[in-house]
Design a protein around this motif. Structure first.
Motif, mmCIF file in Angstrom:
data_model
loop_
_atom_site.group_PDB
_atom_site.id
_atom_site.type_symbol
_atom_site.label_atom_id
_atom_site.label_comp_id
_atom_site.label_asym_id
_atom_site.label_seq_id
_atom_site.Cartn_x
_atom_site.Cartn_y
_atom_site.Cartn_z
ATOM 1 N N VAL A 12 11.921 75.385 74.890
ATOM 2 C CA VAL A 12 12.127 74.015 74.400
ATOM 3 C C VAL A 12 12.143 73.987 72.874
ATOM 4 N N ASP A 13 11.193 74.690 72.275
ATOM 5 C CA ASP A 13 11.136 74.743 70.808
ATOM 6 C C ASP A 13 12.383 75.405 70.227
ATOM 7 N N ALA A 14 12.846 76.457 70.909
ATOM 8 C CA ALA A 14 14.034 77.165 70.428
ATOM 9 C C ALA A 14 15.276 76.273 70.497
ATOM 10 N N ILE A 15 15.400 75.505 71.573
ATOM 11 C CA ILE A 15 16.540 74.587 71.702
ATOM 12 C C ILE A 15 16.489 73.517 70.618
ATOM 13 N N SER A 16 15.301 72.978 70.384
ATOM 14 C CA SER A 16 15.133 71.965 69.345
ATOM 15 C C SER A 16 15.492 72.534 67.971
ATOM 16 N N GLU A 17 15.044 73.762 67.698
ATOM 17 C CA GLU A 17 15.344 74.388 66.418
ATOM 18 C C GLU A 17 16.843 74.663 66.280
ATOM 19 N N GLY A 18 17.474 75.075 67.372
ATOM 20 C CA GLY A 18 18.918 75.306 67.341
ATOM 21 C C GLY A 18 19.689 74.035 67.029
ATOM 22 N N ARG A 19 19.268 72.930 67.640
ATOM 23 C CA ARG A 19 19.929 71.654 67.360
ATOM 24 C C ARG A 19 19.685 71.209 65.917
ATOM 25 N N ARG A 20 18.495 71.490 65.396
ATOM 26 C CA ARG A 20 18.209 71.140 63.996
ATOM 27 C C ARG A 20 19.121 71.916 63.059
ATOM 28 N N ILE A 21 19.323 73.197 63.334
ATOM 29 C CA ILE A 21 20.179 74.034 62.489
ATOM 30 C C ILE A 21 21.615 73.518 62.507
ATOM 31 N N VAL A 22 22.133 73.217 63.704
ATOM 32 C CA VAL A 22 23.502 72.703 63.815
ATOM 33 C C VAL A 22 23.630 71.367 63.081
ATOM 34 N N ASP A 23 22.636 70.513 63.244
ATOM 35 C CA ASP A 23 22.653 69.203 62.587
ATOM 36 C C ASP A 23 22.695 69.360 61.064
ATOM 37 N N ASN A 24 21.921 70.291 60.548
ATOM 38 C CA ASN A 24 21.887 70.504 59.097
ATOM 39 C C ASN A 24 23.177 71.138 58.580
ATOM 40 N N ARG A 80 14.617 66.017 60.820
ATOM 41 C CA ARG A 80 14.531 64.607 61.165
ATOM 42 C C ARG A 80 13.711 64.373 62.429
ATOM 43 N N GLY A 81 13.560 65.419 63.257
ATOM 44 C CA GLY A 81 12.807 65.269 64.498
ATOM 45 C C GLY A 81 13.623 64.558 65.566
ATOM 46 N N GLY A 82 13.121 64.580 66.799
ATOM 47 C CA GLY A 82 13.782 63.896 67.901
ATOM 48 C C GLY A 82 15.096 64.511 68.316
ATOM 49 N N TYR A 83 15.274 65.796 68.057
ATOM 50 C CA TYR A 83 16.553 66.436 68.373
ATOM 51 C C TYR A 83 16.805 66.519 69.873
ATOM 52 N N LEU A 84 15.737 66.608 70.651
ATOM 53 C CA LEU A 84 15.898 66.685 72.103
ATOM 54 C C LEU A 84 16.125 65.319 72.726
ATOM 55 N N ASP A 85 15.915 64.257 71.964
ATOM 56 C CA ASP A 85 16.132 62.903 72.475
ATOM 57 C C ASP A 85 17.573 62.456 72.301
ATOM 58 N N ARG A 86 18.352 63.225 71.512
ATOM 59 C CA ARG A 86 19.737 62.858 71.266
ATOM 60 C C ARG A 86 20.667 63.795 72.027
ATOM 61 N N PRO A 87 21.872 63.321 72.379
ATOM 62 C CA PRO A 87 22.826 64.182 73.084
ATOM 63 C C PRO A 87 23.164 65.402 72.242
ATOM 64 N N PRO A 88 23.327 66.566 72.860
ATOM 65 C CA PRO A 88 23.674 67.765 72.092
ATOM 66 C C PRO A 88 25.082 67.660 71.520
ATOM 67 N N VAL A 89 25.290 68.320 70.389
ATOM 68 C CA VAL A 89 26.603 68.338 69.760
ATOM 69 C C VAL A 89 27.337 69.593 70.195
ATOM 70 N N SER A 90 28.497 69.409 70.790
ATOM 71 C CA SER A 90 29.278 70.557 71.246
ATOM 72 C C SER A 90 30.046 71.167 70.077
ATOM 73 N N ILE A 91 29.845 72.466 69.864
ATOM 74 C CA ILE A 91 30.587 73.163 68.798
ATOM 75 C C ILE A 91 31.470 74.255 69.413
ATOM 76 N N LYS A 92 31.797 74.079 70.688
ATOM 77 C CA LYS A 92 32.592 75.092 71.388
ATOM 78 C C LYS A 92 33.967 75.244 70.754
ATOM 79 N N ASN A 93 34.611 74.117 70.422
ATOM 80 C CA ASN A 93 35.963 74.166 69.888
ATOM 81 C C ASN A 93 36.003 74.011 68.365
ATOM 82 N N ASN A 94 35.136 73.143 67.852
ATOM 83 C CA ASN A 94 35.187 72.874 66.413
ATOM 84 C C ASN A 94 33.863 72.272 65.973
ATOM 85 N N LEU A 95 33.261 72.856 64.943
ATOM 86 C CA LEU A 95 32.003 72.337 64.423
ATOM 87 C C LEU A 95 32.207 70.990 63.745
#
Length: 230
Positions: A12-24, A80-95
């Protein structure tokens, strides 16, 4: 997937950190690309209008030296926190999704058009060209520095969070403001960069132009707050 600490909460922590990195990363891209397009549109627009260049190559390098370094790097430390409360951002095709593209185009097009309007007004009303270029240089510099506070969130209004919560961003912006002041008021840098001192009234105008541009960014965030996708 190997869990070294035998604790599934690590996933769970790893997923949250991954979403934080993508968001930044998304924030940094919006910040850097909008700034680059600002400069391109400002210069290209002045050439199309038959005006002299509103900002010199050295002035652009001076702005990029601190705007593309300290504030941009500070966005990597956003949490910003709350990364798991928001829908994930798909970067499969384009960031860079549609919302990001819309924000980049809106920020750069409207912001640079506003600066170009002020530059054309100053030149065509008999103001000294060096003063006009210094005003545009200072306005673009301060605007690019303040922009990092608005880009801290691509979804929320700046009034819904503390824009100064990231100490790295605050320090980076302060360094940039000091270097801008040096470029305008230190005689040695005036000679190198082709600037002239601005009066208190002109400096206030620079701040107002920067705040107006930030307001435009906030309107763009509001318009595209619910738009995602490639």
């Amino acid at each position: 997937l190997v869990i070294l600490d035998n604790n599934f909460e690590t996933i769970v922590d790893a997923i949250s950190e991954g979403r934080r990195i993508v968001d930044n990363i998304r924030k940094v891209l919006v910040y850097l690309l909008s700034g680059t397009l600002d400069e391109l549109i400002l210069i290209g627009g002045s050439l199309l209008m038959g005006l002299s260049l509103p900002i010199s190559a050295l002035q652009i390098l001076w702005i990029n030296f601190f705007a593309d370094s300290f504030p941009a790097v500070s966005l990597a430390f956003e949490n910003r926190g709350g990364y798991l409360d928001r829908p994930p951002v798909s970067i499969k095709n384009n960031l860079i999704d549609r919302k990001m593209r819309a924000l980049i185009l809106m920020i750069s097009t409207i912001g640079s058009s506003l600066l170009l309007f002020f530059y054309a007004y100053l030149i065509r009303n008999g103001y000294d060209p060096e003063f006009a270029r210094t005003f545009i240089f200072a306005s673009l510099s301060i605007y690019m520095l303040f922009l990092v506070f608005s880009i801290k969130s691509l979804d929320e209004s700046i009034f819904k969070y503390n824009p100064f919560s990231n100490p790295y961003a605050v320090v980076g912006v302060l360094i940039g403001v000091i270097l801008t002041i040096f470029a305008i008021y230190l005689p040695s840098l005036q000679t190198i960069l082709g600037t002239v001192p601005l009066s208190a009234t002109s400096a206030l105008g620079v701040l107002l132009v920067a705040m107006l541009n930030i307001s435009i960014v906030e309107v763009g965030k509001m318009l595209f707050s619910n738009k995602r996708g490639n």
